[in-house]
Design a protein around this motif. Structure first.
Motif, PDB file in Angstrom:
ATOM      1  N   VAL A 287       4.402  27.385   1.133  1.00  0.00           N
ATOM      2  CA  VAL A 287       5.420  27.962  -0.362  1.00  0.00           C
ATOM      3  C   VAL A 287       5.245  28.759   0.482  1.00  0.00           C
ATOM      4  N   GLN A 289       8.889  32.348   0.539  1.00  0.00           N
ATOM      5  CA  GLN A 289       9.941  33.401  -0.456  1.00  0.00           C
ATOM      6  C   GLN A 289      10.948  33.224   1.050  1.00  0.00           C
ATOM      7  N   ARG A 290      11.977  32.831   0.956  1.00  0.00           N
ATOM      8  CA  ARG A 290      13.878  33.166   1.879  1.00  0.00           C
ATOM      9  C   ARG A 290      13.400  35.088   2.021  1.00  0.00           C
ATOM     10  N   ASP A 300      13.081  25.950   6.584  1.00  0.00           N
ATOM     11  CA  ASP A 300      12.944  25.330   4.985  1.00  0.00           C
ATOM     12  C   ASP A 300      13.280  23.803   5.532  1.00  0.00           C
ATOM     13  N   GLY A 301      12.226  22.898   4.884  1.00  0.00           N
ATOM     14  CA  GLY A 301      12.778  21.397   4.315  1.00  0.00           C
ATOM     15  C   GLY A 301      12.397  21.248   5.547  1.00  0.00           C
ATOM     16  N   LEU A 305       8.633  25.227   1.928  1.00  0.00           N
ATOM     17  CA  LEU A 305       9.829  25.337   1.110  1.00  0.00           C
ATOM     18  C   LEU A 305       9.886  27.131   0.710  1.00  0.00           C
ATOM     19  N   THR A 307      11.764  29.927  -0.818  1.00  0.00           N
ATOM     20  CA  THR A 307      12.631  29.681  -2.578  1.00  0.00           C
ATOM     21  C   THR A 307      13.399  31.280  -2.227  1.00  0.00           C
ATOM     22  N   SER A 314      11.680  29.665  -9.454  1.00  0.00           N
ATOM     23  CA  SER A 314      12.077  28.558  -8.011  1.00  0.00           C
ATOM     24  C   SER A 314      10.776  28.452  -7.341  1.00  0.00           C
ATOM     25  N   PHE A 315       9.799  29.221  -7.107  1.00  0.00           N
ATOM     26  CA  PHE A 315       8.451  29.746  -6.360  1.00  0.00           C
ATOM     27  C   PHE A 315       7.457  28.520  -6.881  1.00  0.00           C
ATOM     28  N   ALA A 318       8.951  25.056  -6.484  1.00  0.00           N
ATOM     29  CA  ALA A 318       7.936  24.295  -5.204  1.00  0.00           C
ATOM     30  C   ALA A 318       6.879  24.101  -4.951  1.00  0.00           C
ATOM     31  N   ARG A 321       6.222  20.463  -6.952  1.00  0.00           N
ATOM     32  CA  ARG A 321       6.627  19.597  -6.188  1.00  0.00           C
ATOM     33  C   ARG A 321       5.596  19.208  -4.657  1.00  0.00           C
TER      34      ARG A 321
END
Length: 365
Positions: A287, A289-290, A300-301, A305, A307, A314-315, A318, A321
């Motif tokens: 997990v 950041q983008r 990513d995905g 993940l 964010t 959003s972090f 993730a 999840r």
């Protein structure tokens, strides 16, 4: 080929561990695996923390001494077939290689050279000019991220570039990840330094506070001058959820990671982050950041993940999840290990370096 290797930011022989030292060592090993004879040509470190013409002049004087030493050596024993410089940038330009390469008519190459117009002013301009001249002279500039390539191509006309994805030695990560525990085991490995590292720790702490109701436990590996600030950032979280390991030897990292389930590190300002590749090699989904170079090392995905930059909620989502879904973690874990072992290993890098040296640099083994 006989290759003179130089890392002006930090020599592979420097006593203090870091990602830069690790990558310099791995590049030498990859070059050797590709069939070349790569040796450190000079231990000179041209790094300057602050913009200063006086400091730059002192580094220039030191470089002149190294140039004279290597010139005498090469005149006696013959020059290498090429000069390979790792990570020249505005704080640590290569003040040796371009001069000697031109004098002895050998190819000059760079890896992870970076250039930013916003640094091209004040006390940094002299160093920036050296970086630009070196990149222009290079038969090829090997880029680890598309961001670095774009920066060179936008600033320097007709610059020659090739891509080499970041890589690691996967051999210490041969063991599969550990078995599942009652609480999801989150892992973070990073130095505790002011700036981006501390910012990442603070963001992680704030995101964890949003998922404190879920069953997780965080292991933190790292130490440094900002330790007090990092500890303070996590003060609001339950102490029993935190396992502070402090600084550990690099060789101990694979075993520590193998005991985790998810690697959690925001990655503020990360050039790319070898720790992400190490975590994935150990079977940990990521997990992060983008941001910056992180997408170069995390799919990513698929393997993690990513964010939006600065989006703590959003972090946290993730994190939620992965913490709440062991089956999802297992799916990402398998893909993460396969990604690194098949595409980001030192053997894959050696094959790519062989192509670059043979095809783009116009030189053979």
């Amino acid at each position: 080929m006989k290759i003179a290797f130089h890392a002006p930011l930090k020599s592979p022989d420097h006593p203090v561990p870091s990602g830069d030292r690790q990558m310099a060592r791995m590049l030498i090993e990859a070059l050797r695996l590709a069939g070349h004879d790569a040796e450190v040509a000079s231990p000179l470190r041209t790094f300057s923390r602050d913009a200063s013409e006086t400091a730059f002049s002192a580094r220039r004087d030191e470089a002149e001494q190294e140039i004279a030493r290597l010139r005498r050596l090469w005149q006696k024993d013959g020059p290498p077939d090429a000069w390979f410089c790792y990570h020249p940038y505005y704080k640590a330009p290569d003040l040796i290689g371009p001069r000697l390469s031109a004098e002895f008519s050998i190819p000059y190459l760079t890896a992870e050279s970076s250039y930013s117009d916003r640094r091209n002013k004040g006390g940094w301009k002299l160093a920036q000019d050296e970086v630009a001249a070196g990149a222009r002279q290079a038969v090829v500039n090997i880029c680890f991220t598309h961001r670095d390539r774009e920066g060179l191509e936008e600033a320097i006309a007709n610059v020659r570039c090739a891509m080499l994805p970041p890589f690691i030695d996967v051999s210490p990560f041969s063991k599969p990840p550990g078995t599942a525990a009652d609480a999801c085991r989150l892992m973070a490995v990073a130095m505790m330094r002011p700036g981006d590292k501390t910012d990442s720790y603070r963001m992680l702490a704030r995101a964890l506070a949003l998922v404190v109701g879920l069953p997780w436990r965080l292991t933190i590996v790292g130490d440094g001058p900002a330790r007090a600030d990092v500890v303070e950032a996590f003060a609001a979280l339950p102490a029993e959820r935190l396992d502070w390991r402090g600084e550990v030897e690099p060789r101990a990292i694979p075993a520590i990671l193998a005991g985790g389930d998810v690697y959690v590190w925001p990655g503020c300002g990360e050039a790319y982050g070898l720790s992400y590749l190490e975590a994935q090699a150990a079977g940990l989904p990521v997990v992060a950041q983008r941001t910056a170079g992180v997408p170069e090392v995390v799919q990513d995905g698929e393997t993690g993940l990513l964010t939006a930059e600065g989006d703590i909620e959003s972090f946290a989502a993730a994190l939620r999840r992965f913490v709440g879904d062991a089956a999802l973690r297992a799916q990402f874990s398998e893909r993460a290990r396969r990604f690194v072992f098949e595409r980001r290993s030192i053997s894959a890098a050696a094959a790519r370096l062989g192509e670059i040296l043979g095809e783009l640099a116009g030189v053979e083994k």
